[in-house]
Design an enzyme around this catalytic site. Structure first.
Site, mmCIF file in Angstrom:
data_model
loop_
_atom_site.group_PDB
_atom_site.id
_atom_site.type_symbol
_atom_site.label_atom_id
_atom_site.label_comp_id
_atom_site.label_asym_id
_atom_site.label_seq_id
_atom_site.Cartn_x
_atom_site.Cartn_y
_atom_site.Cartn_z
ATOM 1 N N LYS A 91 0.915 -6.253 9.099
ATOM 2 C CA LYS A 91 1.213 -4.989 8.437
ATOM 3 C C LYS A 91 2.535 -4.425 8.938
ATOM 4 O O LYS A 91 2.730 -4.234 10.133
ATOM 5 C CB LYS A 91 0.093 -3.979 8.683
ATOM 6 C CG LYS A 91 0.316 -2.660 7.949
ATOM 7 C CD LYS A 91 -0.888 -1.764 8.055
ATOM 8 C CE LYS A 91 -0.670 -0.496 7.239
ATOM 9 N NZ LYS A 91 -1.862 0.376 7.287
ATOM 10 N N GLY A 130 0.822 -1.202 0.000
ATOM 11 C CA GLY A 130 0.000 0.000 0.000
ATOM 12 C C GLY A 130 0.850 1.242 0.000
ATOM 13 O O GLY A 130 2.073 1.204 -0.174
ATOM 14 N N GLY A 131 0.183 2.382 0.232
ATOM 15 C CA GLY A 131 0.876 3.656 0.182
ATOM 16 C C GLY A 131 1.895 3.825 1.291
ATOM 17 O O GLY A 131 2.966 4.396 1.082
ATOM 18 N N ASP A 176 -8.967 8.355 6.720
ATOM 19 C CA ASP A 176 -8.695 7.888 5.360
ATOM 20 C C ASP A 176 -9.734 6.858 4.910
ATOM 21 O O ASP A 176 -9.393 5.817 4.369
ATOM 22 C CB ASP A 176 -7.281 7.297 5.276
ATOM 23 C CG ASP A 176 -6.722 7.325 3.853
ATOM 24 O OD1 ASP A 176 -7.250 8.094 3.016
ATOM 25 O OD2 ASP A 176 -5.751 6.589 3.578
ATOM 26 N N THR A 182 3.405 -2.424 3.877
ATOM 27 C CA THR A 182 3.285 -3.694 3.176
ATOM 28 C C THR A 182 2.561 -4.677 4.086
ATOM 29 O O THR A 182 2.882 -4.778 5.273
ATOM 30 C CB THR A 182 4.661 -4.244 2.806
ATOM 31 O OG1 THR A 182 5.327 -3.312 1.942
ATOM 32 C CG2 THR A 182 4.541 -5.588 2.100
ATOM 33 N N VAL A 183 1.608 -5.389 3.540
ATOM 34 C CA VAL A 183 0.896 -6.416 4.290
ATOM 35 C C VAL A 183 1.403 -7.770 3.814
ATOM 36 O O VAL A 183 1.358 -8.074 2.618
ATOM 37 C CB VAL A 183 -0.628 -6.306 4.086
ATOM 38 C CG1 VAL A 183 -1.333 -7.455 4.796
ATOM 39 C CG2 VAL A 183 -1.145 -4.971 4.605
#
Length: 355
Positions: free
Chosen positions: A33, A13-14, A122, A17-18
């Protein structure tokens, strides 16, 4: 043997990292995460602090924390959601029960977040996961703040989903209404697609102009419930104070999902009878004191006809007025002795939304 075994799958993701693991102790998949290198460690701590406070069916659950790379890198072990983000459904959901069901879950999750004093900051389709059973979960809390810490410097958020008050240079104060705004945009995108109208995509959004030119849920002619449409249009108000709470949206969407599923039980002289979708109207009548006609419209039990002096929970009632879900209906005014009045009790079932 280590408890968490990586499966090799990951998602970037922004901010982080998952990585997907198997929990050997509990024999289940989990999502861990990690922040991308160079990102502030505080983001992960903010997410950890927020998720520890929240208990909601519609917010991803935290299980544990783990460390890798000789204990120098921390990860949050979270519930694995086997599904896709809401982005895959944008523009594909008609304005009917499926839309209301997804909206209910989004609003309920946001309301649960706000109930513990957290602002997500968000809310957007890529942070809303829907599993294979149709259950929606809100993820990604690395921008979350408590209501007491709801301020930042400069713009932070996702353009298109960020509320107008966030587009300010310098210090920015905000509250939970920025999540409500984002919820409204998500609802719009769910119906109309990922590409937002120019007025919503502007930086900042030109909401007054958009509504003046015929924008909004009401003008789109979706055929949705009028009260729900009004709430969704209010989500997109430029003034945060005019936006509803997420709980109000959840409550109305829940009412619509339960349409036609209520049952009212009346007790008259020791005998009971029911009012429901298959038997939606009854006339309660006293030989000399008057009558009350009660009708079930699928959402409420309302007084559709009143003759004489009728009291409900010691208050007079007018035609069109909904009856409380637990009440005593009295025939005859309060000046009459109790022995001269007639009383009927009414209780309404409280079905739960089943997803």
């Amino acid at each position: 043997m280590p408890r968490y075994i990586p499966t090799g799958a990951r998602d970037k993701g922004g901010f982080g990292t998952v990585v997907f693991y198997r929990d050997e102790n509990l024999d289940r998949r989990v999502a861990v995460k990690f922040l991308n290198r160079g990102e502030e460690h505080r983001r992960l701590l903010d997410e950890l602090a927020a998720l520890q406070k929240i208990r909601s069916k519609h917010v991803v659950e935290i299980f544990d924390v783990m460390y890798i790379e000789n204990g120098t890198r921390m990860g949050i072990v979270e519930e694995f959601v086997n599904g896709d983000t809401l982005k895959t459904r944008l523009g594909k959901v008609p304005p009917g029960e499926e839309f209301v069901r997804l909206l209910y879950q989004m609003a309920t999750g946001v309301a649960d977040i706000h109930a513990v004093g957290i602002v997500h900051r968000d809310i957007k389709p890529s942070n809303l996961l829907v599993d294979h059973e149709g259950i929606l979960k809100i993820i990604d809390f690395n921008l979350a703040r408590t209501v007491d810490e709801a301020k930042t410097h400069g713009f932070v958020g996702t353009r298109g989903y960020a509320a107008p008050e966030l587009y300010i240079d310098g210090d920015v104060a905000f509250d939970e209404k920025i999540d409500v705004y984002a919820l409204g945009v998500c609802a719009w995108a769910l119906l109309h697609g990922e590409t937002l109208p120019d007025a919503l995509a502007a930086r900042p959004p030109c909401l007054g102009k958009w509504f003046f030119q015929g924008g909004g849920f009401a003008a789109a002619g979706t055929g949705l419930d009028a009260e729900l449409i009004a709430l969704l249009d209010a989500c997109l108000s430029e003034n945060p104070a005019q936006r509803p709470t997420a709980a109000a949206i959840s409550r109305r969407a829940g009412q619509l999902l339960l349409r036609g599923k209520h049952r009212a039980i009346f007790v008259i002289g020791g005998k009971t009878f029911e009012l429901h979708q298959g038997n939606p109207r009854v006339k309660l009548q006293h030989p000399t004191l008057g009558s009350l006609t009660v009708a079930y419209d699928g959402l409420d039990f309302r007084a559709s006809g009143v003759a004489g002096e009728i009291w409900v929970n010691n208050m007079t009632i007018a035609p069109g007025q909904p009856l409380p879900h637990c009440c005593v209906i009295a025939f005859g005014g309060t000046k009459l002795p109790a022995s001269s009045r007639s009383f009927i009790t009414m209780d309404v079932s409280h079905p739960e939304v089943v997803l």
